[in-house]
Design a protein around this motif. Structure first.
Motif, PDB file in Angstrom:
ATOM      1  N   ASN A  53       0.620  -1.221  -0.247  1.00  0.00           N
ATOM      2  CA  ASN A  53      -0.509   0.353   0.108  1.00  0.00           C
ATOM      3  C   ASN A  53       0.855   1.139   0.167  1.00  0.00           C
ATOM      4  OD1 ASN A  53      -2.564  -1.102   0.308  1.00  0.00           O
ATOM      5  ND2 ASN A  53      -1.440  -1.989   2.500  1.00  0.00           N
ATOM      6  N   PRO A  54       0.141   2.431  -0.907  1.00  0.00           N
ATOM      7  CA  PRO A  54       1.074   3.596  -0.449  1.00  0.00           C
ATOM      8  C   PRO A  54       1.436   4.358   0.503  1.00  0.00           C
ATOM      9  CG  PRO A  54      -0.870   4.460  -2.347  1.00  0.00           C
ATOM     10  CD  PRO A  54      -0.937   2.546  -1.124  1.00  0.00           C
ATOM     11  N   HIS A  55       2.847   4.333   1.319  1.00  0.00           N
ATOM     12  CA  HIS A  55       2.942   5.435   2.031  1.00  0.00           C
ATOM     13  C   HIS A  55       2.070   6.133   2.760  1.00  0.00           C
ATOM     14  CE1 HIS A  55       5.305   7.024   5.134  1.00  0.00           C
ATOM     15  NE2 HIS A  55       6.528   5.948   5.841  1.00  0.00           N
ATOM     16  N   PRO A  56       1.348   6.756   3.449  1.00  0.00           N
ATOM     17  CA  PRO A  56       1.065   8.269   4.020  1.00  0.00           C
ATOM     18  C   PRO A  56       1.662   9.547   3.765  1.00  0.00           C
ATOM     19  CG  PRO A  56       1.291   6.534   5.851  1.00  0.00           C
ATOM     20  CD  PRO A  56       1.893   5.352   4.864  1.00  0.00           C
ATOM     21  N   ASP A  57       2.719   8.907   4.105  1.00  0.00           N
ATOM     22  CA  ASP A  57       3.598  10.986   4.179  1.00  0.00           C
ATOM     23  C   ASP A  57       4.763  10.451   3.040  1.00  0.00           C
ATOM     24  OD1 ASP A  57       3.543  12.985   4.800  1.00  0.00           O
ATOM     25  OD2 ASP A  57       5.049  12.849   6.441  1.00  0.00           O
ATOM     26  N   ALA A  58       4.358   9.823   2.028  1.00  0.00           N
ATOM     27  CA  ALA A  58       5.992   9.769   0.758  1.00  0.00           C
ATOM     28  C   ALA A  58       4.793   9.664  -0.244  1.00  0.00           C
ATOM     29  CB  ALA A  58       6.820   9.250   1.917  1.00  0.00           C
ATOM     30  N   ASP A  59       4.872  10.066  -1.359  1.00  0.00           N
ATOM     31  CA  ASP A  59       4.983   9.879  -3.154  1.00  0.00           C
ATOM     32  C   ASP A  59       5.608   8.212  -3.476  1.00  0.00           C
ATOM     33  OD1 ASP A  59       3.164  11.508  -2.604  1.00  0.00           O
ATOM     34  OD2 ASP A  59       3.823  12.739  -3.991  1.00  0.00           O
ATOM     35  N   LYS A  60       7.046   8.111  -2.844  1.00  0.00           N
ATOM     36  CA  LYS A  60       8.157   6.935  -3.767  1.00  0.00           C
ATOM     37  C   LYS A  60       8.057   5.639  -3.480  1.00  0.00           C
ATOM     38  CE  LYS A  60      10.031  10.478  -6.806  1.00  0.00           C
ATOM     39  NZ  LYS A  60      11.136  10.816  -7.236  1.00  0.00           N
ATOM     40  N   LEU A  61       7.181   5.424  -1.609  1.00  0.00           N
ATOM     41  CA  LEU A  61       7.490   4.728  -0.539  1.00  0.00           C
ATOM     42  C   LEU A  61       6.607   4.011  -0.935  1.00  0.00           C
ATOM     43  CD1 LEU A  61       9.598   6.561   2.462  1.00  0.00           C
ATOM     44  CD2 LEU A  61      10.799   4.467   0.215  1.00  0.00           C
ATOM     45  N   SER A  62       6.443   2.504  -0.667  1.00  0.00           N
ATOM     46  CA  SER A  62       5.251   1.615  -0.113  1.00  0.00           C
ATOM     47  C   SER A  62       5.263   0.810   1.030  1.00  0.00           C
ATOM     48  CB  SER A  62       5.669   0.596  -1.390  1.00  0.00           C
ATOM     49  OG  SER A  62       5.519   1.137  -2.453  1.00  0.00           O
ATOM     50  N   VAL A  63       4.649   0.319   1.869  1.00  0.00           N
ATOM     51  CA  VAL A  63       4.448  -0.456   3.127  1.00  0.00           C
ATOM     52  C   VAL A  63       3.779  -1.409   2.751  1.00  0.00           C
ATOM     53  CG1 VAL A  63       3.285  -0.162   5.198  1.00  0.00           C
ATOM     54  CG2 VAL A  63       3.610   2.178   3.826  1.00  0.00           C
ATOM     55  N   CYS A  64       4.861  -2.625   3.299  1.00  0.00           N
ATOM     56  CA  CYS A  64       4.676  -4.299   2.538  1.00  0.00           C
ATOM     57  C   CYS A  64       4.388  -5.128   3.844  1.00  0.00           C
ATOM     58  CB  CYS A  64       6.123  -4.315   1.999  1.00  0.00           C
ATOM     59  SG  CYS A  64       5.849  -3.435   0.195  1.00  0.00           S
ATOM     60  N   GLU A  65       3.360  -6.110   4.004  1.00  0.00           N
ATOM     61  CA  GLU A  65       3.269  -6.744   4.509  1.00  0.00           C
ATOM     62  C   GLU A  65       3.601  -8.383   4.525  1.00  0.00           C
ATOM     63  OE1 GLU A  65       1.973  -6.778   7.542  1.00  0.00           O
ATOM     64  OE2 GLU A  65       1.223  -4.537   7.857  1.00  0.00           O
ATOM     65  N   VAL A  66       4.519  -8.392   4.842  1.00  0.00           N
ATOM     66  CA  VAL A  66       5.828  -9.634   3.953  1.00  0.00           C
ATOM     67  C   VAL A  66       5.769 -10.961   4.509  1.00  0.00           C
ATOM     68  CG1 VAL A  66       7.905  -9.954   3.016  1.00  0.00           C
ATOM     69  CG2 VAL A  66       7.201  -7.676   3.110  1.00  0.00           C
ATOM     70  N   ASP A  67       5.436 -11.789   4.471  1.00  0.00           N
ATOM     71  CA  ASP A  67       5.712 -13.352   5.463  1.00  0.00           C
ATOM     72  C   ASP A  67       7.426 -14.237   4.727  1.00  0.00           C
ATOM     73  OD1 ASP A  67       5.379 -15.819   5.646  1.00  0.00           O
ATOM     74  OD2 ASP A  67       3.319 -16.262   5.000  1.00  0.00           O
ATOM     75  N   THR A  68       7.437 -13.934   5.994  1.00  0.00           N
ATOM     76  CA  THR A  68       8.620 -14.670   6.251  1.00  0.00           C
ATOM     77  C   THR A  68       9.288 -15.852   6.382  1.00  0.00           C
ATOM     78  OG1 THR A  68       9.691 -13.966   7.983  1.00  0.00           O
ATOM     79  CG2 THR A  68      10.414 -12.691   5.540  1.00  0.00           C
ATOM     80  N   GLY A  69       7.696 -17.212   6.370  1.00  0.00           N
ATOM     81  CA  GLY A  69       7.744 -18.634   6.864  1.00  0.00           C
ATOM     82  C   GLY A  69       7.720 -18.446   8.875  1.00  0.00           C
ATOM     83  N   SER A  70       7.226 -16.880   9.362  1.00  0.00           N
ATOM     84  CA  SER A  70       7.619 -16.989  10.868  1.00  0.00           C
ATOM     85  C   SER A  70       6.226 -17.404  11.407  1.00  0.00           C
ATOM     86  CB  SER A  70       8.491 -15.707  11.031  1.00  0.00           C
ATOM     87  OG  SER A  70       7.527 -14.320  11.543  1.00  0.00           O
ATOM     88  N   GLY A  71       5.581 -16.910  10.707  1.00  0.00           N
ATOM     89  CA  GLY A  71       4.242 -17.152  11.176  1.00  0.00           C
ATOM     90  C   GLY A  71       3.443 -15.798  11.437  1.00  0.00           C
ATOM     91  N   GLU A  72       4.312 -14.838  10.980  1.00  0.00           N
ATOM     92  CA  GLU A  72       4.011 -13.549  11.065  1.00  0.00           C
ATOM     93  C   GLU A  72       4.197 -12.783  10.203  1.00  0.00           C
ATOM     94  OE1 GLU A  72       5.617 -11.802  14.884  1.00  0.00           O
ATOM     95  OE2 GLU A  72       4.141 -13.244  16.977  1.00  0.00           O
ATOM     96  N   LEU A  73       3.642 -12.075  10.172  1.00  0.00           N
ATOM     97  CA  LEU A  73       3.790 -10.694   8.837  1.00  0.00           C
ATOM     98  C   LEU A  73       4.307  -9.482   9.742  1.00  0.00           C
ATOM     99  CD1 LEU A  73       0.474 -10.499   7.617  1.00  0.00           C
ATOM    100  CD2 LEU A  73       2.271 -11.762   6.465  1.00  0.00           C
ATOM    101  N   ASN A  74       5.307  -8.778   8.174  1.00  0.00           N
ATOM    102  CA  ASN A  74       7.005  -8.280   9.039  1.00  0.00           C
ATOM    103  C   ASN A  74       6.880  -7.119   8.234  1.00  0.00           C
ATOM    104  OD1 ASN A  74       8.184  -9.834  10.791  1.00  0.00           O
ATOM    105  ND2 ASN A  74       9.280 -10.586   8.822  1.00  0.00           N
TER     106      ASN A  74
END
Length: 793
Positions: A53-74
C-alpha cells in the motif's frame, strides 16, 4: 572491460592470488584492478509480499506486509518501483549484516512508519548490478529459506581492465587468457565446438551480397529454425551478470556470451522480418533514415554502412541492429550474422551518430577475420542448447578476397641491443610460440608470421615490445650510464613555462588542466581564430579543437562556484589551434597562458585587497617582472567576449588581454559572479624572455634609508603619473617606490585625494647621509608640484 576469473579458468589454470594475477596482467600492459565476489551478507531469507500500500506521507514509498515463514507478517517500508503484492523477494531481517558487518539492518521509522527489515535488490546482495528495483524471484522454495540456498553466490574474482586502443584482441576472455598463458608458460585449453545440422541447407534460405568489399571484406550467415525465445538458464544469466551484462532473452544472451568469450560481435535477426530472404551490405544514401534497437531514429550520411534485406535496412553495420528485425518472443527462426567490418568505417559511423556500443568498440579496434566462422558456429550451437531449434546445414560465407597473415622479419640482435638484455634466440622463439606467433630462421633473421587476432603487430619494433612485456619489464636491468652527443640536445622552450608555474603557485594559483576538445558553441566566445573541426570526433561535445584557453578556465570556475568555493585563482598553460590553409595539417598551434581570478580573497584576520582589475594588473606585472620581462603597460581596448578589456604590452609588443567576460558568456557558463580573466601569448613571452637583458650585481654593502611622503592631488590624476615623476627625479640612489595608502576624506575636498608613497634610497659606494637624501626629496617634491599640482600634507 570486466573479466571473470572463473571464466578464464575454462582456458588456463590459475592458482595465484587475485593480487598476483592483477599484477601479471598489468605487467603485460593490461592494467588491472580486481574485486572479489561472493556472498557478503547474513540473515537474508526468502519472503513473499502479501500486501503493498502507498506510504501515507511519501509518494515514492510503499508499506508492505511480508511473510518470511515465521508465522507473523513483517511490516517493511520499501522504495522500489517494482514492488507489488504476490511476488517472492529476498528479505534482510532485523540484525542482518552486509559487507562483513559494515552495514546492519535495524528497526527504523521511515517518515513515521515502522519498518522491520529490508527487501533487497540484486545490487545490495552483490548478485548483479541491478539497483533500479528489488530482486523478484521465481521459486517454489519454502518461505524463510536462506537466500544463498536459492541463488548461486559462487565465489569469483572480477578483473577490471583498462586497455590501450591497440589491444582490441583482449576485449574477450580468450584474449586475456592467451596473454596470461604466455606469461605463465601454459597452453590454452581447446574448446571443441560441435553442432548438429539438419539436411536443409542455409543457402536455400538466405543469400548474401556485398557492394563494397573494402568496407566489409567478409560476411557469414547461419540459420537456426524452430527456436523458443524465453528466459535464459541461470548459468548463462550468472555468466553475463558477472561481467556487468543484463539478461534479455536466451537468443540475445547467447550472442552476448560469445561476444565476451571470443570477442567477436555478432547480431541475430528475426528471419521472418528479412524481406526476400536476402542480405545486402551497402552504404546508406545521403539523408536516409534508420531506427535502431534503442528506438532512436537516425539520419544517415553516405559513409554509414548498412545491412539491408531485399527492401529495407535492418542494421547499422558493426554498431547496432534495427528495431524492425529484433528478436522477440514471437521469433521462431533466427538468422545469425558474423562479419568483419573495416574499423575506420565503423568508427566514423558510430562517432558521427554519437552511438558507441560493445560491438562498435570492438570493430573499431579491429577484429579477427579468422574468428568469423568459429564464432558463428559457437553461437549457433549455444542457441540450439538454450533455445532449442534446428541448425540448417552449412554457412553462407561471402569472402571474396582472403586476408593473408602479416609476415615480419625480426633481428634477435637488434632486439637485444634495443632492450639491453641478454636473451637467447631459443628463448625469443619460445616467447613467440607462447604468443602464437610462428617463427623460423631465414638468412640470420627470424621470419615471423603474425596471427590475425593480433592486428596491432606491424613492425619489427612491435615484436621487440612483445619480447619485453613477456620477458618482464622489471627483469630488464637498469643502467647508470648514458652517452649522447651535445648536438642531440635542443634548447628548452618550456623553461619559461616552469618559471611561470613556480611563481604562480607561490602566489596562490592552482594549475588547471582542461580538455583540448570543445563543442561548437564554445569556439565563438573569444577571439582565437577559426576553430579546427575534427573529421571523426568522439562526440558532438568534442568536435572542435579549442581555439582559446579561456573556456576551460570558465568551466572550472563554474564547477567550483557550484560547490560553494568563495574565492580562488586558476591558471592553465596549453595549446590552442585555429585553421591555417598554409600548413600541411590545415591548422596552426599556439601556446597560451590563461589566468582567472574569482571571488574574494581567503578569510583572514587581516583585510586583503579585493580582486579587482587593478589588483590583477599588479599581479601580472609582478609575474612578468619575476621572469625578467619589463616595461609592461595596459591600454583600454575592445576585445571579443569582454565587457571591459585591457591589452597588455611589453614595450610595443602585445602579449595578451586582461578583462571581465560579457554577461552573455557568463550565462552560458552559468556563472553567478564575474571572474577576471587574462589570456597571454606564450610565444610572445618566450621571445621577450630569450631577448631580455640579463645583468648581475653583487648585493649592496651599505644600508638603505627610507622616506614617506603624503601628497594631496586632484582625484583625476592617476597614481601612476606621480610614480613616474618620482622615479624620474629620484636619481640613481632611488631603488624602490611603492604606493601604500589612498585616502579620500571630506576634509581634503570633494575633488581631492591623498596618496602616500614610500621611497627607499641606497648607495653602492657609501652610506647615505640625511642631507643627501633630503636634497633629492626636495627635488622630487618640487617636480611633483610643478607637474601635477601636488601638495605635501
Amino acid at each position: 572491460m570486466k573479466v571473470s576469473q572463473n571464466w578464464l579458468k575454462e582456458y588456463i589454470h590459475i592458482s595465484d592470488t587475485p593480487g598476483e594475477v592483477a599484477d601479471y596482467l598489468t605487467a603485460l600492459g593490461l592494467e588491472a584492478s580486481y574485486e572479489v565476489k561472493g556472498k557478503n551478507f547474513t540473515n537474508v531469507v526468502l519472503g513473499r509480499v502479501e500486501s503493498c500500500n502507498p506510504h501515507p506521507d511519501a509518494d515514492k514509498l510503499s508499506v508492505c506486509e511480508v511473510d518470511t515463514g515465521s508465522g507473523e507478517l513483517n511490516q517493511i517500508v520499501c522504495g522500489a518501483p517494482n514492488v507489488k503484492a504476490g511476488i517472492h523477494v529476498p528479505v534482510a531481517q532485523v540484525g542482518a549484516e552486509f559487507n562483513g558487518g559494515d552495514f546492519k539492518i535495524k528497526k527504523a521509522k521511515l517518515r513515521g512508519v515502522e519498518s522491520n527489515g529490508m527487501i533487497c535488490s540484486g545490487k545490495e546482495l552483490a548478485y548483479n548490478d541491478d539497483h533500479e528495483g528489488i530482486l523478484i524471484l521465481d521459486t517454489d522454495a519454502e518461505l524463510g529459506t536462506p537466500i544463498e540456498n536459492i541463488l548461486n553466490f559462487e565465489e569469483d574474482v572480477l578483473f577490471e581492465l583498462d586497455l590501450t586502443p591497440n589491444r582490441g584482441d583482449c576485449l574477450s576472455h580468450i584474449g586475456v587468457a592467451r596473454d596470461l598463458a604466455a606469461l605463465t608458460k601454459q597452453k590454452i585449453k581447446s574448446q571443441d565446438i560441435q553442432i548438429q545440422e539438419i539436411s536443409s541447407k542455409v543457402s536455400e534460405v538466405v543469400s548474401v551480397s556485398i557492394e563494397d568489399k573494402d568496407a566489409c571484406p567478409r560476411y557469414a550467415a547461419r540459420v537456426v529454425k524452430g527456436v523458443k525465445v524465453g528466459p535464459s538458464p541461470s548459468w548463462l544469466v550468472q555468466k553475463l551478470e558477472a561481467v556487468g551484462l543484463s539478461s534479455i532473452n536466451n537468443v540475445v544472451d547467447a550472442a552476448n556470451f560469445v561476444l565476451m568469450d571470443k570477442g567477436h560481435p555478432m547480431h541475430t535477426f528475426d528471419l521472418a522480418e528479412i524481406e526476400d530472404q536476402k542480405i545486402k551490405v551497402r552504404y546508406a544514401k545521403e539523408g536516409e533514415s534508420f531506427t535502431t534497437l534503442d528506438g532512436v531514429k537516425h539520419k544517415l550520411s553516405n559513409f554509414h554502412l548498412l545491412i539491408c534485406d531485399g527492401k529495407k535496412p535492418v542494421a547499422l553495420a558493426g554498431i547496432m541492429g534495427g528495431e524492425n528485425s529484433e528478436i522477440s518472443e514471437s521469433t521462431t527462426d533466427v538468422l545469425i550474422e558474423s562479419a568483419y567490418f573495416n574499423p575506420t568505417v565503423v568508427r566514423k559511423g558510430a562517432k558521427t551518430l554519437d552511438l558507441s556500443t560493445d560491438a562498435s568498440r570492438r570493430f573499431e579496434r579491429d577484429t579477427d577475420m579468422d574468428n568469423v566462422i568459429q564464432s558463428i558456429n559457437q553461437l549457433a550451437g549455444l542457441i540450439q542448447k538454450v533455445a532449442g531449434g534446428e541448425i540448417l546445414q552449412g554457412i553462407v560465407d561471402e569472402y571474396p578476397d582472403q586476408k593473408d597473415s602479416t609476415t615480419i622479419l625480426f633481428s634477435p640482435e637488434y632486439c637485444r641491443n634495443l632492450l639491453g638484455i641478454d636473451i637467447s634466440d631459443e628463448d625469443i622463439q619460445s616467447i613467440f610460440s607462447s604468443l602464437q606467433i610462428q617463427s623460423r630462421i631465414k638468412n640470420g633473421k627470424m621470419e615471423c608470421t603474425i596471427p590475425l587476432f593480433r592486428n596491432d603487430l606491424e613492425r619489427e619494433v612491435d615484436l621487440c615490445e612483445e619480447i619485453a612485456r613477456v620477458y618482464g619489464y622489471d627483469n630488464i636491468p637498469s643502467s647508470q650510464k648514458y652517452s649522447a652527443s651535445y648536438a642531440a640536445f635542443t634548447e628548452d622552450d618550456q623553461e619559461l613555462d616552469s618559471l611561470l608555474r613556480t611563481h604562480l603557485q607561490s602566489c596562490g594559483f592552482h594549475e588547471h588542466y582542461s580538455n583540448s576538445l570543445f563543442g561548437e558553441s564554445f569556439t565563438s566566445h573569444f577571439a582565437g581564430g577559426e576553430a579546427v573541426e575534427l573529421h571523426n570526433p568522439l562526440s558532438r561535445d568534442m568536435a572542435y579543437m579549442r581555439n582559446s584557453i579561456l573556456p576551460g578556465l570558465l568551466m572550472a570556475a563554474d564547477y567550483n562556484e557550484k560547490r560553494q568555493e568563495k574565492g580562488f585563482n586558476l591558471f592553465e598553460i596549453g595549446a590552442i589551434h585555429n585553421t591555417n590553409t598554409k600548413t600541411e595539417t590545415g591548422s596552426k598551434e599556439k601556446f597560451q597562458l590563461g589566468l582567472l581570478w574569482y571571488g574574494e580573497p581567503a578569510l583572514h584576520w587581516r583585510k586583503y585587497e579585493d580582486r579587482d582589475l587593478f589588483h590583477c594588473k599588479g599581479e601580472i606585472e609582478k609575474l612578468l617582472a619575476t621572469c625578467g620581462i619589463s616595461q609592461i603597460s595596459f591600454k583600454p581596448a575592445n576585445a571579443q567576449g569582454f565587457t571591459i578589456a585591457l591589452k597588455i604590452y611589453s614595450r610595443k609588443t602585445q602579449i595578451g588581454v586582461l578583462g571581465i567576460p560579457e554577461n552573455s558568456i557568463l550565462k552560458q557558463y552559468d556563472l553567478k559572479r564575474a571572474p577576471i580573466i587574462a589570456d597571454l601569448s606564450l610565444h610572445s613571452l618566450r621571445d621577450l624572455w630569450k631577448n631580455r637583458k640579463q645583468s648581475y650585481t653583487s648585493p649592496p654593502q651599505f644600508p638603505a634609508t627610507s622616506r614617506d611622503i603624503a601628497l594631496q592631488v586632484n582625484r583625476e590624476i592617476p597614481a601612476e603619473a606621480l610614480l613616474m615623476t618620482i622615479k624620474k627625479d629620484g636619481g640613481d640612489h632611488l631603488k624602490k617606490v611603492s604606493l601604500f595608502d589612498v585616502y579620500q576624506p571630506t576634509d581634503v575636498g570633494e575633488t581631492q585625494k591623498s596618496l602616500a608613497f614610500s621611497l627607499q634610497f641606497q648607495s653602492e659606494s657609501a652610506t647615505l647621509i640625511d642631507a643627501e637624501v633630503d636634497s633629492v626629496m626636495s627635488k622630487i617634491l618640487d617636480s611633483l608640484q610643478k607637474a601635477h599640482g601636488a601638495v605635501q600634507r
